[in-house]
Design a protein around this motif. Structure first.
Motif, PDB file in Angstrom:
ATOM      1  N   PHE A 364      -8.111   8.857  -6.041  1.00  0.00           N
ATOM      2  CA  PHE A 364      -7.389   7.867  -5.237  1.00  0.00           C
ATOM      3  C   PHE A 364      -8.301   6.701  -4.856  1.00  0.00           C
ATOM      4  N   THR A 365      -9.561   6.985  -4.604  1.00  0.00           N
ATOM      5  CA  THR A 365     -10.497   5.911  -4.278  1.00  0.00           C
ATOM      6  C   THR A 365     -10.634   4.949  -5.445  1.00  0.00           C
ATOM      7  N   ASP A 366     -10.733   5.478  -6.655  1.00  0.00           N
ATOM      8  CA  ASP A 366     -10.802   4.620  -7.847  1.00  0.00           C
ATOM      9  C   ASP A 366      -9.521   3.803  -8.008  1.00  0.00           C
ATOM     10  N   LEU A 367      -8.377   4.422  -7.732  1.00  0.00           N
ATOM     11  CA  LEU A 367      -7.112   3.694  -7.833  1.00  0.00           C
ATOM     12  C   LEU A 367      -7.052   2.538  -6.842  1.00  0.00           C
ATOM     13  N   LEU A 368      -7.582   2.767  -5.641  1.00  0.00           N
ATOM     14  CA  LEU A 368      -7.554   1.715  -4.632  1.00  0.00           C
ATOM     15  C   LEU A 368      -8.397   0.506  -5.024  1.00  0.00           C
ATOM     16  N   ARG A 369      -9.317   0.695  -5.930  1.00  0.00           N
ATOM     17  CA  ARG A 369     -10.130  -0.432  -6.388  1.00  0.00           C
ATOM     18  C   ARG A 369      -9.375  -1.293  -7.407  1.00  0.00           C
ATOM     19  N   LEU A 370      -8.220  -0.822  -7.880  1.00  0.00           N
ATOM     20  CA  LEU A 370      -7.392  -1.613  -8.785  1.00  0.00           C
ATOM     21  C   LEU A 370      -6.510  -2.531  -7.954  1.00  0.00           C
ATOM     22  N   PRO A 371      -6.514  -3.837  -8.215  1.00  0.00           N
ATOM     23  CA  PRO A 371      -5.776  -4.783  -7.365  1.00  0.00           C
ATOM     24  C   PRO A 371      -4.303  -4.437  -7.187  1.00  0.00           C
ATOM     25  N   ASP A 372      -3.623  -4.034  -8.256  1.00  0.00           N
ATOM     26  CA  ASP A 372      -2.191  -3.748  -8.128  1.00  0.00           C
ATOM     27  C   ASP A 372      -1.936  -2.528  -7.254  1.00  0.00           C
ATOM     28  N   ALA A 373      -2.752  -1.495  -7.397  1.00  0.00           N
ATOM     29  CA  ALA A 373      -2.581  -0.291  -6.575  1.00  0.00           C
ATOM     30  C   ALA A 373      -2.903  -0.601  -5.119  1.00  0.00           C
ATOM     31  N   ASN A 374      -3.960  -1.372  -4.902  1.00  0.00           N
ATOM     32  CA  ASN A 374      -4.327  -1.729  -3.538  1.00  0.00           C
ATOM     33  C   ASN A 374      -3.232  -2.574  -2.893  1.00  0.00           C
ATOM     34  N   ARG A 375      -2.673  -3.485  -3.653  1.00  0.00           N
ATOM     35  CA  ARG A 375      -1.593  -4.327  -3.109  1.00  0.00           C
ATOM     36  C   ARG A 375      -0.389  -3.477  -2.721  1.00  0.00           C
ATOM     37  N   TYR A 376      -0.055  -2.518  -3.563  1.00  0.00           N
ATOM     38  CA  TYR A 376       1.098  -1.658  -3.279  1.00  0.00           C
ATOM     39  C   TYR A 376       0.903  -0.911  -1.962  1.00  0.00           C
ATOM     40  N   LEU A 377      -0.247  -0.279  -1.790  1.00  0.00           N
ATOM     41  CA  LEU A 377      -0.487   0.507  -0.582  1.00  0.00           C
ATOM     42  C   LEU A 377      -0.715  -0.378   0.641  1.00  0.00           C
ATOM     43  N   SER A 378      -1.381  -1.519   0.461  1.00  0.00           N
ATOM     44  CA  SER A 378      -1.620  -2.396   1.608  1.00  0.00           C
ATOM     45  C   SER A 378      -0.315  -3.003   2.103  1.00  0.00           C
ATOM     46  N   GLY A 379       0.588  -3.348   1.200  1.00  0.00           N
ATOM     47  CA  GLY A 379       1.883  -3.873   1.613  1.00  0.00           C
ATOM     48  C   GLY A 379       2.692  -2.847   2.368  1.00  0.00           C
ATOM     49  N   MET A 380       2.599  -1.594   1.924  1.00  0.00           N
ATOM     50  CA  MET A 380       3.338  -0.506   2.557  1.00  0.00           C
ATOM     51  C   MET A 380       2.814  -0.228   3.963  1.00  0.00           C
ATOM     52  N   VAL A 381       1.498  -0.076   4.098  1.00  0.00           N
ATOM     53  CA  VAL A 381       0.918   0.297   5.382  1.00  0.00           C
ATOM     54  C   VAL A 381       0.987  -0.857   6.377  1.00  0.00           C
ATOM     55  N   SER A 382       0.768  -2.078   5.926  1.00  0.00           N
ATOM     56  CA  SER A 382       0.767  -3.235   6.820  1.00  0.00           C
ATOM     57  C   SER A 382       2.165  -3.678   7.214  1.00  0.00           C
ATOM     58  N   GLY A 383       3.169  -3.297   6.435  1.00  0.00           N
ATOM     59  CA  GLY A 383       4.532  -3.746   6.675  1.00  0.00           C
ATOM     60  C   GLY A 383       4.843  -5.100   6.081  1.00  0.00           C
ATOM     61  N   LEU A 384       3.890  -5.719   5.399  1.00  0.00           N
ATOM     62  CA  LEU A 384       4.094  -7.065   4.868  1.00  0.00           C
ATOM     63  C   LEU A 384       5.027  -7.094   3.664  1.00  0.00           C
ATOM     64  N   ASP A 385       5.267  -5.962   3.024  1.00  0.00           N
ATOM     65  CA  ASP A 385       6.146  -5.969   1.853  1.00  0.00           C
ATOM     66  C   ASP A 385       7.570  -5.519   2.189  1.00  0.00           C
ATOM     67  N   THR A 386       7.894  -5.365   3.468  1.00  0.00           N
ATOM     68  CA  THR A 386       9.227  -4.893   3.847  1.00  0.00           C
ATOM     69  C   THR A 386      10.290  -5.886   3.385  1.00  0.00           C
ATOM     70  N   ARG A 387      11.247  -5.363   2.644  1.00  0.00           N
ATOM     71  CA  ARG A 387      12.363  -6.190   2.172  1.00  0.00           C
ATOM     72  C   ARG A 387      13.671  -5.548   2.623  1.00  0.00           C
ATOM     73  N   TYR A 388      14.507  -6.312   3.292  1.00  0.00           N
ATOM     74  CA  TYR A 388      15.807  -5.820   3.717  1.00  0.00           C
ATOM     75  C   TYR A 388      16.873  -6.188   2.688  1.00  0.00           C
ATOM     76  N   PRO A 389      17.860  -5.314   2.499  1.00  0.00           N
ATOM     77  CA  PRO A 389      18.936  -5.653   1.556  1.00  0.00           C
ATOM     78  C   PRO A 389      19.764  -6.811   2.102  1.00  0.00           C
ATOM     79  N   MET A 390      19.871  -7.864   1.320  1.00  0.00           N
ATOM     80  CA  MET A 390      20.631  -9.049   1.730  1.00  0.00           C
ATOM     81  C   MET A 390      21.651  -9.397   0.659  1.00  0.00           C
ATOM     82  N   PRO A 391      22.877  -9.694   1.040  1.00  0.00           N
ATOM     83  CA  PRO A 391      23.847 -10.177   0.053  1.00  0.00           C
ATOM     84  C   PRO A 391      23.449 -11.559  -0.430  1.00  0.00           C
ATOM     85  N   GLY A 392      23.786 -11.881  -1.649  1.00  0.00           N
ATOM     86  CA  GLY A 392      23.501 -13.209  -2.155  1.00  0.00           C
ATOM     87  C   GLY A 392      22.826 -13.173  -3.511  1.00  0.00           C
ATOM     88  N   THR A 393      22.683 -14.347  -4.093  1.00  0.00           N
ATOM     89  CA  THR A 393      22.042 -14.492  -5.393  1.00  0.00           C
ATOM     90  C   THR A 393      20.565 -14.108  -5.291  1.00  0.00           C
TER      91      THR A 393
END
Length: 520
Positions: A364-393
């Motif tokens: 897991f430590t090696d995975l965290l050094r990969l930018p995409d994996a780190n972004r995924y987990l950092s967005g989840m823990v920080s709450g910055l990637d929260t997306r709410y379902p919205m109607p629309g295009t």
């Protein structure tokens, strides 16, 4: 009264502030006569910092913020910091502030709203739902009061009485691991500036201890081993028990001088079946509990409050129908469900009872050094990637948080100057307003016309160039999430204004059937 809130922790106080801004009359009931001084949550994540900045609270918090290394958060205590810079937040690292101090700030802000009453040392003992409200009985040592409110919110923690009285299910699993938490003074340990969480983990043959500085010579110790298993949560945490945990983790040179506060907890993982049952709603730990891994609990609660508060305030004021409250569960339940999953995963990774755990942590430590994996987990823990379902295009920004971009020196709402000297979009949301944001393309006439007579929507123009992947315009709700872009044209903007701000639909615009699906 309009709303009764049971519980005056960060979630209940943040809700009271949101409702106070909306003009609602509120009674906040707290069972404890005095605020708990134990450290408990000791920091807030980037998205929560953004949310508090949106309401102008960061300046009041500054005297209580502890200096820390400008380094990201963690996942399971692994030694690679979480990097939130790809999300473009003005606050990319956690802010170190104790829960007690944050509650002081929130409660002080309530003084601006005389229609909000805080009653400490009183407990809800009964409630009954009616077609048009909720009645209850609140008792203190001095009096018993019959209360009646249009809505009642349970923000009364993991053992929520509101949840039980409302007969809302709380499925999940019981705790598998018992631990203790205490604020202590030590000998043989120097005080230090808080840094990355990974340096504070002390696994040992019988369990795990986490020893981190709180400042002013005080440390926070979380520990669990064979001695803690099977103890009732009300069993006092003893001095000898704490010293044994310190010795096992840090060696004999670290001595216990004083226990300031102590409590017990477990890794129980549960979530309410529904966040709304008629006129009763749940928020914070009353709606979800989990292992306190990654500093996510207080953040979930404050963001629950931000999501629910402005909606309920608009309902109480008659601007929105009750049906919009269903979107609170629709939007927030999946967010907490995701946190319950990641905290269970972190609990396994921080455990000490499997011989191959070191190998798993290494991978897991090696995975965290990969930018995409780190972004995924950092967005989840920080709450910055929260997306709410919205109607629309569909647009990449729809449902996500609006980045807190700089604004032009002169920006206006529907015919009124919003003020000089403001620098970012969040500065325009201190009153709980929504925004129609011009992202540099110039607002088309149909957009400015659509918001002309809509109260609580400010027009803002972003200063300078913006990223190419942003839309030409964005409609932003009071909680900072984008609910419409120019990708959907005039019809979808008008529908979003009606759904979230109570605007009247133009006669030549189609009904909002897509929007109805979200709150049905």
């Amino acid at each position: 009264m309009d709303v009764a809130i049971i519980g005056a922790g960060p979630t209940g106080l943040a809700l009271a502030l949101e409702l106070g801004r909306a003009g609602a009359s509120v009674l906040v009931v707290e069972a404890a006569a005095e605020r708990n001084r134990q450290s408990r949550a000791s920091g807030i994540q980037p998205r929560t910092t953004e949310v508090l900045q949106m309401r102008g609270l960061l300046s009041a918090m500054q005297p209580y913020v502890r200096s820390r290394e400008q380094i990201g958060g963690h996942f399971a205590g692994l030694p690679v910091p979480l990097d939130t810079t790809p999300f473009g937040s003005r606050f990319p690292v956690p802010v170190s502030i104790g829960q007690y101090d944050l509650e002081c700030v929130l409660e002080a802000e309530l003084a601006a709203f005389p229609q909000v009453e805080l009653w400490r040392g009183a407990a809800l003992t009964d409630l009954q739902q009616l077609d048009d409200g909720v009645t209850g009985v609140v008792r203190s040592t001095a009096e018993t009061r019959q209360i009646r409110a249009d809505y009642l919110i349970g923000a009364d923690g993991a053992h929520s009485r509101v949840r039980r009285l409302a007969e809302i299910g709380f499925p999940g699993r019981a705790g598998l691991v018992a631990m203790a938490a205490c604020d202590i003074r030590l000998s043989g340990v120097e005080d230090e500036t808080p840094g990355h969480f990974s340096r504070y983990l002390h696994p040992h043959a019988d369990g795990l201890a986490i020893l981190s500085p709180l400042g002013n010579g005080v440390h926070r110790l979380l520990f669990g081993g064979s001695e803690q298993q099977g103890l009732d949560r009300n069993t006092p945490v003893g001095r000898d028990e704490v010293q044994r945990a310190l010795t096992a983790a840090c060696g004999p040179d670290v001595g216990l001088v004083e226990i300031l506060h102590a409590s017990r907890f477990s890794d129980a993982s549960r979530q309410a079946e529904t966040y709304r049952k008629g006129r009763v709603l749940l928020a914070g730990d009353a709606a979800h509990i989990h292992l306190p891994a990654g500093g996510q609990g207080i953040n979930l609660g404050i963001q629950d409050a931000m999501n629910l508060g402005w909606k309920l305030g608009a309902v109480v004021a008659g601007r929105l129908p009750q049906s919009v409250l269903d979107s609170y569960h629709t939007e927030r339940h999946p967010v907490a469900e995701r946190v319950l999953v990641n905290t269970r995963a972190q609990g396994l990774l921080m455990g000490a009872d499997h011989p191959d755990l070191g190998a798993l942590r290494s991978v897991f430590t090696d995975l965290l050094r990969l930018p995409d994996a780190n972004r995924y987990l950092s967005g989840m823990v920080s709450g910055l990637d929260t997306r709410y379902p919205m109607p629309g295009t569909a647009h990449p920004l729809l449902g996500l948080r609006m980045p807190d971009l700089p604004i032009a020196d002169e920006t206006a709402d529907a015919g009124h100057r919003s003020g000089a000297g403001r620098r970012h979009l969040s500065d325009l949301q201190h009153r709980g307003d929504g925004l129609l944001v011009d992202l540099g393309a110039g607002l088309p006439g149909w957009a400015t016309e659509a918001v002309r007579d809509v109260p609580g929507v400010t027009i803002a123009t972003v200063a300078g160039p913006v990223d190419d992947d942003l839309p030409g315009l964005a409609l932003v709700r009071p909680d900072g999430h984008v609910c419409a872009t120019d990708a959907g044209g005039p019809d979808e903007l008008a529908a979003a204004l009606q759904l979230w701000f109570g605007a009247s639909m133009p006669t030549d615009t189609r009904p909002r059937s897509a929007c109805n699906e979200l709150v049905r």
